[in-house]
Every structure is written in structure tokens, then in C-alpha cells.
Enzyme design. Structure first.
Site, PDB file in Angstrom:
ATOM      1  N   ASP A 220       0.788  -1.096   0.163  1.00 29.45           N
ATOM      2  CA  ASP A 220       0.061  -0.018   0.025  1.00 29.45           C
ATOM      3  C   ASP A 220       0.733   1.376  -0.111  1.00 29.45           C
ATOM      4  O   ASP A 220       1.851   1.331   0.815  1.00 29.45           O
ATOM      5  CB  ASP A 220      -0.718  -0.011   1.191  1.00 29.45           C
ATOM      6  CG  ASP A 220      -1.720   1.300   1.260  1.00 29.45           C
ATOM      7  OD1 ASP A 220      -2.562   1.168   0.784  1.00 29.45           O
ATOM      8  OD2 ASP A 220      -1.662   1.966   2.177  1.00 29.45           O
ATOM      9  N   GLU A 293       1.229  -0.322  -5.155  1.00 31.81           N
ATOM     10  CA  GLU A 293       0.499   0.695  -5.295  1.00 31.81           C
ATOM     11  C   GLU A 293       1.202   1.729  -5.311  1.00 31.81           C
ATOM     12  O   GLU A 293       1.653   2.038  -4.286  1.00 31.81           O
ATOM     13  CB  GLU A 293      -0.639   0.668  -4.442  1.00 31.81           C
ATOM     14  CG  GLU A 293      -1.901   2.064  -4.808  1.00 31.81           C
ATOM     15  CD  GLU A 293      -2.517   2.472  -3.554  1.00 31.81           C
ATOM     16  OE1 GLU A 293      -3.342   2.799  -3.616  1.00 31.81           O
ATOM     17  OE2 GLU A 293      -1.895   2.215  -2.182  1.00 31.81           O
TER      18      GLU A 293
END
EC number: 3.2.1.20
Length: 574
Positions: A220, A293
């Protein structure tokens, strides 16, 4: 009469031999947002047992691997992205035994489980932060601390940096008598990766879950992990203004040149990949993978793959289509963005295609419900990895949620005038399984977010019974991906005028497949002989959407293919 404008650059991308293709290189990845997938215990929140119960559905639609948004112990200030125990399961989702049962059932169905890994920060309720705030020597420098600066006798944060969730990136801690950095929520203090102990501690977290049976991680918010190094006095510079934005509390008020995409970020990704390789060697079996990401410039993203010396992320998410395609985009724009990735990808790497996730408006709301099948044809028809966010396969759309009912902290920290621009709640509503109460998601009287009002029309049960539903078109496209041509064939991508996107997949000795997508509302007549080489005089319809009057196995002449408004089809040579 029709216009035929062909984008001059066609791409022929050579792919490896079938024997060299690992499970993930042509895999179908599916994101599950656990709070919204399936509630097994009637509390209105999805859980691990619910996911386990519905794994056969993932098998039905041909999913290779599913990544779960965070399931770890958390006070849920940001719905799991604020992790308090990096090696524990949050009780709202279940127990470690529930997770192990999920892994076992997934293994039976040959579905890999990928976990969401949040490296940038922990919760402020994490034991590491509690000890750091107390000044314990072992954890003192686990986070980014600064005593601030005194201006006219008033203590202020050390920099002007603005949080993604609005306001200062710095929050004062009374116990430590210092400010701590948080690029996101104040309850999400940033870890200090300039401390080697932090790097090792997080690598140990990866090892723990890999040994449990996870097949990798979606990492993330990677660009935020490092800030520019402090100077000799321990201070950082202010970030420059973005003159186009007037709200000083808004994240976009500043140009984040000192708090994102620092060069050390890539080195950390390479270090995490080393852990993957280490566990591959230790446990054997199928490859484990990293998905990263990053909404970063393309030249930065390509370095996530590796640098020629170090391996990096196998799947650095390709957000070209997700972030840049709009309702008004023409076929040239689609083609350009596809080429952006394919033309810049390092040799020997694998492309991936993404149109949705838990942070972005759904395809049907962003681009129009009549383009849902077209977008799925793109991600499932191009070479490499496809990534689907739960519900996009059946055409779920955003759900309007009032200011009073909004729970997303990114929106809640704004105001009633601004929240709709910031909220992510509309894309996180409960999965629509059936026309039963709460769309079959839960038997609770109230669900954590409201169920879409259209659930009786858009749900898995109903769409299974409609021949050209979004779900059934998706399943046909997925089945087609098992063909050798789609697994290992070359690709040529072009725009045929402003309205039609076309791409051809070809492999010597096998049928070629041509995808045609009419993005707009004009009727188009296409002479494919002038677009692609080595195609047969006649072509056969393999997949059609509900805008088509054609049916599967119908034939057409290559020099006169008629496309109705918003029609999307896959043809094969005969």
C-alpha cells in the site's frame, strides 16, 4: 462511407514461450474488500468466514488469486489501514483459525491468497508506537519525531507539510513532548525507514504471513514511505505551493517533492522482493508475488520492476487507464495509455491492466454503464495480468451516501461542501449477491454501509440467468484467456478513428483474436484488412456484448465489420 483513421504505431509485443509462463504472468487477480464482501455472522460487516463461503464464486469466474484489503488487528480509524498488530487478525473479521481455514479452502480451489501490506505507517495504538512515545530506547526512533520550531514564543510543526487526509502532517504528542509525522490520518504515524531496525521488523512481518501460506502482498501507498533526509541540524524544508489550489488544508495545496517518490523507496521495494525470493527458496512451490500501489510518474513506476541488478515488484499497478481515462476520452486516448505501458515496460517484464479499486469511482459510474463490458474486454484481452475490483464483473455502480452517513475518514475530515469529492464510501458498499434482503450480503438490520438501491436488478444470482449480462460476458472473456493465443500471443493496439479501439492477439499456428470497441454512439463500419495483417477473409464472433445484434459463432467479412453504438466484440480468424 466511413472514415478510417489508423494510429500509425502498432505494437508487436513478443511474449515468452508457454513453458516459461508462471501462474501469475497471465493471472486473473481479484480485489476483495473484506468489510463488504460477505457477512457470515449477522453483524453487518463482512468477514473471513464469509469470504471462505464464497470462494467457489471466485472459481466460477476464473480467478487465479485474490488480494484482501487489510484484515489485521486495527482500531479501524481508516478501516484497517491503521494496523495495531501486524501479525494478528482483527476480531471483526474473525480469528487466525478462520484465516487458516480460508487458506486451506483456497488451496483446494487453486486460488492464491494475497494480503494487503501497509508499510508506511502503523496505528498509534501499535505497541511499537506506544513504546516510541514513551521514549524506550529500542523503539525511540521507530517513527519520525521532531520537537518543532518556536515562532514568536509559540511552538509550531517543523514543516508546512500537509496530510493526504487534510491538515498538518504533524501531530503533537504530550508524552514524548514532540511532533510525530503522519502522511495520512493522525492515528497513522509514519514509520522511520532510515532506522534499519524498522526495515528488518517489517521484513519479518512479510516472512510471518508468507510462512502462514499467503502467496504475496499488495503493498500500500509505497511512494509515501520515505521523506527527504533531514539536514545536519535534523530539519526538513517546507514544500512549495501549488498555486492552482487555494485551500491550505487540502493535500493538493503543496507540491509533494520532499514527501513522495524518494529514491530510497525503490531500494525498499527491492529489499521486500528479496524476502519473497528468500521464502520461495525456503518453501518452494509456486512463485510468490509483490503488487505495488503507486500513483507515480511512468518513469518511476518502470523502476519498480527492478533495476537490472535487483528484482522488484512483479506487478507494479498500471493505473494509466484507471486514473486518466474519462467519460469523454476517445479511442486515441485509450490506445495512447495502453501504449504508454507496453512501450515503456522493461524487456522481459509483464504488463497488468486495472480499471477499478476501493479508492476510485466504479467503471459504470465513472465511464458509463454501457462501457462496463468494454473495459472488461480490455483488461481481460490484453497480454499479462488482469485486476478486477469486486463487483466490477457484474457492473456494480457507486452508491450515493449522505454526509450524515459518511464514514470514510478522508471525507469526514473535510466538510459537507467538500466530502463528495473526497469520499471513497460509494465504491465500498456491500457486494450484491442476490435480490434477498441486503443483497444477500448480510441478515443484519443495518449494514456498515448502505446497500445499493439497484441490488434487485444488479446481482450475481440474477445475472447468472441473463445470457449477455455483464457477469456472463466477463466469464466468457475469462474463458477465452485460456487460449494459447491470449496466454502467449503478440499484441497490436490501435485506434480506428476517434470512436473505435482495436487490438489483435496473434500466435503462429493458432487463431488470431481481434477485439473491437465502439466507445461512442455512432455506427461504425470497419475494414479490418486495412488495419491488421494476416487475417482471414471471414471472421467469427466469439464474444459480444448486449449492444450487438450479432450472436456467438456468427460470421462477418473482415472488410466490412459493422459496429453499433457502444458495441464491443471479440472476433477470431477462421
Amino acid at each position: 462511407m466511413f472514415k478510417l483513421l489508423v494510429l500509425s504505431c502498432l505494437l508487436a509485443l513478443a511474449l515468452p514461450s508457454l513453458a516459461e509462463v508462471g501462474w501469475w504472468k497471465t493471472g486473473q487477480f481479484y480485489q476483495i474488500y473484506p468489510r463488504s464482501f460477505k457477512d457470515s455472522d449477522g453483524d453487518g460487516v463482512g468477514d473471513l468466514i464469509g469470504i471462505t463461503q464464497q470462494l467457489p464464486y471466485l472459481k466460477e469466474i476464473g480467478i487465479t488469486a485474490t488480494w484482501l484489503s487489510p484484515i489485521f488487528t486495527s482500531p479501524m480509524a481508516d478501516f484497517g489501514y491503521d494496523v495495531a498488530d501486524l501479525k494478528g487478525i482483527d476480531p471483526i473479521f474473525g480469528t487466525m483459525e478462520d484465516f487458516e481455514a480460508l487458506l486451506a479452502r483456497a488451496k483446494e480451489l487453486d486460488i492464491k491468497i494475497i494480503l494487503d501490506f501497509v508499510p508506511n505507517h502503523t496505528s498509534d495504538e501499535c505497541d511499537w508506537f506506544i513504546r516510541s512515545a514513551a521514549g524506550e530506547e529500542e523503539y525511540k526512533d521507530f517513527y519520525v519525531w521532531h520537537t518543532g520550531k518556536v515562532v514568536n514564543g509559540i511552538r509550531q510543526p517543523p514543516t508546512n507539510w500537509v496530510s493526504v487526509f487534510r491538515g498538518s502532517m504533524w501531530t503533537w504528542n504530550e508524552q514524548r513532548q514532540a511532533y510525530y509525522l503522519h502522511q495520512f490520518h493522525a492515528k497513522q504515524p509514519d514509520l522511520n525507514y532510515r532506522n534499519p531496525k524498522v526495515v528488518e521488523a517489517m521484513k519479518d512481518v512479510l516472512r510471518f504471513w508468507l510462512r502462514k501460506g499467503a502467496y504475496g502482498f499488495r503493498i500500500d501507498a509505497v511512494p509515501h514511505v520515505y521523506e527527504i533526509p533531514a539536514d545536519a541540524d535534523g530539519n526538513w524544508p517546507d514544500e512549495p505551493r501549488n498555486e492552482a489550489v487555494s485551500d491550505p488544508e487540502d493535500y493538493t495545496y503543496l507540491q509533494h517533492i520532499y514527501t513522495t517518490d524518494q529514491p530510497e523507496t525503490l531500494e525498499l521495494v527491492y529489499a521486500f522482493r528479496d524476502v519473497i525470493e528468500e521464502i520461495d527458496a525456503e518453501l518452494g512451490g509456486d512463485d510468490r508475488v509483490l503488487l505495488t500501489e503507486a500513483y507515480s510518474p511512468l518513469e518511476v513506476l518502470m523502476q519498480y520492476y527492478g533495476n537490472g541488478t535487483h528484482l522488484g515488484s512483479q506487478i507494479p499497478f498500471n493505473f494509466e487507464l484507471l486514473a486518466k481515462i474519462s467519460y469523454s476520452s476517445d479511442a486515441y486516448h485509450y490506445s495512447e495509455l495502453i501504449h504508454n505501458w507496453l512501450d515503456n515496460m522493461p524487456e522481459g517484464q509483464v504488463a497488468n491492466w486495472v480499471f477499478g479499486n476501493h479508492d476510485q469511482s466504479r467503471i459504470g459510474s465513472r465511464l458509463g454503464a454501457d462501457r462496463i463490458d468494454a473495459c472488461n474486454m480490455i483488461i481481460l484481452g490484453l497480454p499479462g495480468v488482469s485486476v478486477t475490483y469486486q463487483g466490477e464483473e457484474m457492473g456494480m455502480t457507486d452508491v450515493w451516501i449522505s454526509w450524515e452517513d459518511t464514514v470514510d475518514p478522508q471525507a469526514c475530515q473535510s466538510n459537507e461542501q467538500e466530502f463528495e469529492r473526497l469520499t471513497r464510501d460509494p465504491v465500498r458498499t456491500p457486494f450484491q449477491w442476490s435480490d434477498e434482503v441486503n443483497a444477500g450480503f448480510s441478515n443484519a438490520s443495518v449494514t456498515w454501509l448502505p446497500v445499493a438501491s439497484n441490488y434487485k436488478l444488479v446481482n450475481v444470482k440474477k445475472e447468472r440467468g441473463i445470457a449477455l449480462s455483464h457477469l456472463n460476458v466477463y466469464k466468457q472473456l475469462r474463458a477465452l484467456r485460456d487460449e494459447p493465443t491470449l496466454k502467449q500471443g503478440d499484441v497490436s493496439v490501435t485506434a480506428i478513428g476517434p470512436n473505435v479501439l482495436a487490438f489483435k492477439r496473434s500466435l503462429a499456428g493458432y487463431k488470431s483474436y481481434i477485439t473491437l470497441i465502439n466507445i461512442n454512439d455512432d455506427v461504425e463500419s470497419i475494414n479490418l484488412d486495412s488495419v491488421f495483417t494476416s487475417i482471414t477473409t471471414q471472421l467469427q464472433y466469439v464474444v459480444v456484448n448486449d449492444k450487438s445484434v450479432r450472436r456467438k459463432n456468427d460470421l462477418t467479412f473482415a472488410n466490412s465489420v459493422l459496429l453499433l453504438p457502444k458495441e464491443a466484440v471479440v472476433l477470431s480468424t477462421v
